[in-house]
Write an enzyme that holds these catalytic residues in place. Sequence first.
Site, PDB file in Angstrom:
ATOM      1  N   GLY A   1      30.869  43.605  33.737  1.00  0.00           N
ATOM      2  CA  GLY A   1      30.904  45.217  33.603  1.00  0.00           C
ATOM      3  C   GLY A   1      32.303  45.902  33.940  1.00  0.00           C
TER       4      GLY A   1
ATOM      5  N   SER B   1      33.294  42.986  29.699  1.00  0.00           N
ATOM      6  CA  SER B   1      32.455  44.338  29.853  1.00  0.00           C
ATOM      7  C   SER B   1      31.045  43.666  29.823  1.00  0.00           C
ATOM      8  CB  SER B   1      32.866  45.081  28.585  1.00  0.00           C
ATOM      9  OG  SER B   1      32.355  44.630  27.412  1.00  0.00           O
ATOM     10  N   CYS B   2      30.616  42.364  29.796  1.00  0.00           N
ATOM     11  CA  CYS B   2      29.277  42.219  29.824  1.00  0.00           C
ATOM     12  C   CYS B   2      28.937  41.928  31.099  1.00  0.00           C
ATOM     13  CB  CYS B   2      29.121  40.893  28.897  1.00  0.00           C
ATOM     14  SG  CYS B   2      29.609  40.878  27.190  1.00  0.00           S
ATOM     15  N   VAL B   3      27.634  42.228  31.496  1.00  0.00           N
ATOM     16  CA  VAL B   3      27.220  41.820  32.882  1.00  0.00           C
ATOM     17  C   VAL B   3      26.149  40.872  32.886  1.00  0.00           C
ATOM     18  CG1 VAL B   3      25.928  42.910  34.863  1.00  0.00           C
ATOM     19  CG2 VAL B   3      27.249  44.593  33.141  1.00  0.00           C
TER      20      VAL B   3
END
Lengths: 201, 177
Positions: free
Chosen positions: B98, B33-35
């Site tokens: 993401g 989910s990190c970008v």
Amino acid sequence: MIAELSAFRQDALREIGNIGLGGAVTALSEMTGVNFRLEVPEVLELTTAQLRLVCPSEECLMAGTIARVEGDWQGEAAFLFPWHSAQVLWQVLTGSSPSDLSELNELYESALREVANIMLGSFLTALSQLTGFELHMEPPAFAADMSAALMSSLMVEAMYGQRELLTIETRFCVPERQFEGFFFYLPETGSLQKLFEVLNI
Amino acid sequence: MLQVIKAEVLLAGMGEIKVARGMGVLGCIGLGSCVGTLLYDPMTGIGALAHVMLPEPHGEEAIDLPGKYATTAVPNLLKELGTPQYAWTRLKAILIGGAELFQNRQRTLQIGSRNVEQLHSLLDTLRIPIVFEDTGGRYGRSFELDIATGQLTMRMVGGVTSTYELARSLGMLAKAG
């Protein structure tokens, strides 16, 4: 965060992992007819450094589930399996296993969700017998991906939901089949205090 | 003896910012989910990459890592680039990650898409164009960008790799010509 916990309280958390997962692993053994060995749980700071404990490389494929626990001890509970171990489980449960991600289907996903359901269910039963807590869980959600992506997504969820960045991690394995699985519980902020109060420690 | 000198790979871990000046490789491993949020200045050849974890801080949370939140990462990236404010519009942005790995959750926090939305809105306000974006979906990503050549390599689980030549979109050719 862990430094703030006395050795005695850390022991208590490990014991909870032990008692809770003891029943869960027995349930899994009954379900599969395979004898799983439970290792001593560890109370760890939730960091990416843990990835190394779980998987030899950050990009290796793992399958796992996450489920939200509601009630008197809220948090997130996750099971993670290296791909080979997930294949062992699938073989035992369904008689076949996907060789890679492209063969993954709803049958396999639901089999792992069911494993998580049964194991987490018995973890929560043991915990509520010990503490009197009322606990219930949401249906587990499934994912299969790079270990780092799974772990970081878990960590970020824990942070966003104001969870303690602490985990009770327990490994269970079948050495002769090179099977290993990992259980993580990420308790919500404030809920640790509640637990220590109930246990009177 | 001839030696092949491999460009140094600077990997931004969760919440970190890494900077490459003129050469080197910037990357992130295992974005869920990190970008991975990269800003590049074609005039100076400097690139800065943040591994953004969350859209914004909760209340009075201490900011321990500059790249942890979208709202702190973007100003810190600008500071690292050192580009004067009047020239921010010449910067180019890349967004990767993401995703929502766990599907069919009863209640999902949708952190992946919230991260992406927050970054879009911040970059829009600054009028910094996003020249490459691969976000969303339900799969994790790793990537590396060679800051000297503009070659972007993206890896998904199971060894699926894609390569993109971004020299032109990053404004590198304009500089050379």
